[in-house]
Write an enzyme that holds these catalytic residues in place. Sequence first.
Site, PDB file in Angstrom:
ATOM      1  N   HIS A  98      53.899-103.686  23.725  1.00 35.80           N
ATOM      2  CA  HIS A  98      53.861-103.648  22.278  1.00 35.80           C
ATOM      3  C   HIS A  98      53.118-102.519  21.720  1.00 35.80           C
ATOM      4  CE1 HIS A  98      54.488-105.689  18.254  1.00 35.80           C
ATOM      5  NE2 HIS A  98      53.269-105.295  18.088  1.00 35.80           N
ATOM      6  N   GLU A  99      51.957-102.364  22.029  1.00 40.14           N
ATOM      7  CA  GLU A  99      51.227-101.386  21.517  1.00 40.14           C
ATOM      8  C   GLU A  99      51.452-100.107  21.861  1.00 40.14           C
ATOM      9  OE1 GLU A  99      49.368-102.418  19.152  1.00 40.14           O
ATOM     10  OE2 GLU A  99      49.297-104.343  19.549  1.00 40.14           O
TER      11      GLU A  99
END
Length: 291
Positions: A131-132
């Site tokens: 996600h990051e």
Amino acid sequence: MNQFKTLALLALLSGLLVGMGYLLIGGTNGILIGLALAAVSNLGSWYFSDKIALRAYQAQPVSRQQAPALYASVEKLSQAAEIPMPDVYIIPTEAANAFATGRNPNNAAVAVTQGLMNMLTQEELEGVLGHELSHIINRDTLTQAVAATIGGAVSSLAYMAQWASYSRGGQGDRRGGNPLGLLLAVFLAPLAATLIQMGISRTREFAADAGAGQLTQNPRALMSALRKLEKSAQVAPMGGNPSFEPMLIINAFSREGLSNLFSTHPSTEERIERLEAQAQGLLQSTPILNR
């Protein structure tokens, strides 16, 4: 479509800052001052957003020797995404959260809390890291920093205008700008800036979730992580400056009732529903022999 929406919201946010300059100062000078503030805010956030965010959360850089599992996961996912390896940081708190920062993939960092590392399995951790990294790939880290900086400039202008109006009132000075314009600038502009920031943040969170599912080929790992993070935020919320909350993977504080309207993130339930749909799509696209 998401990129267009984000650019439109950023343009609206910058226009709000210019409009405040016009309402508070008036005429061409006010517009020019608003434009100058928008330019300085954008430039400053472009260069210094990563350092400011990391310092705000007291993030500590770690090497492969200090955090071998975390470092290896970031390295593996970075290679899969075909981006340079970002710097890796750990935040010394038991609250579970994570964020990415930096102006582009060549100048990026990923930070996770000690609490998150203690709570998640390796697969769940990689879902969060995916996600990051998706935020980095999509340049969301810069977008959020610019939005936060301009939003902060709008709020600061409103605060100064409010005190200036008190000062003039105390001196019996009845001169000045349009009272309606002052009301809009002082009270409604910061609210509008906050809502625009939230719109940008929510749009980018859905895209980063989808990017993580694609990068790891395991959307359900992020689903499981989000469930744990949601529960953790209710028990051990993450402190820090609220202006940085849009950068985090999940709301730093638990949201209930009407406060959900002012959340920087979509609801966890909706994020999980979209990830489940993505997981079903990946399963259907997998050849039967490989299942």
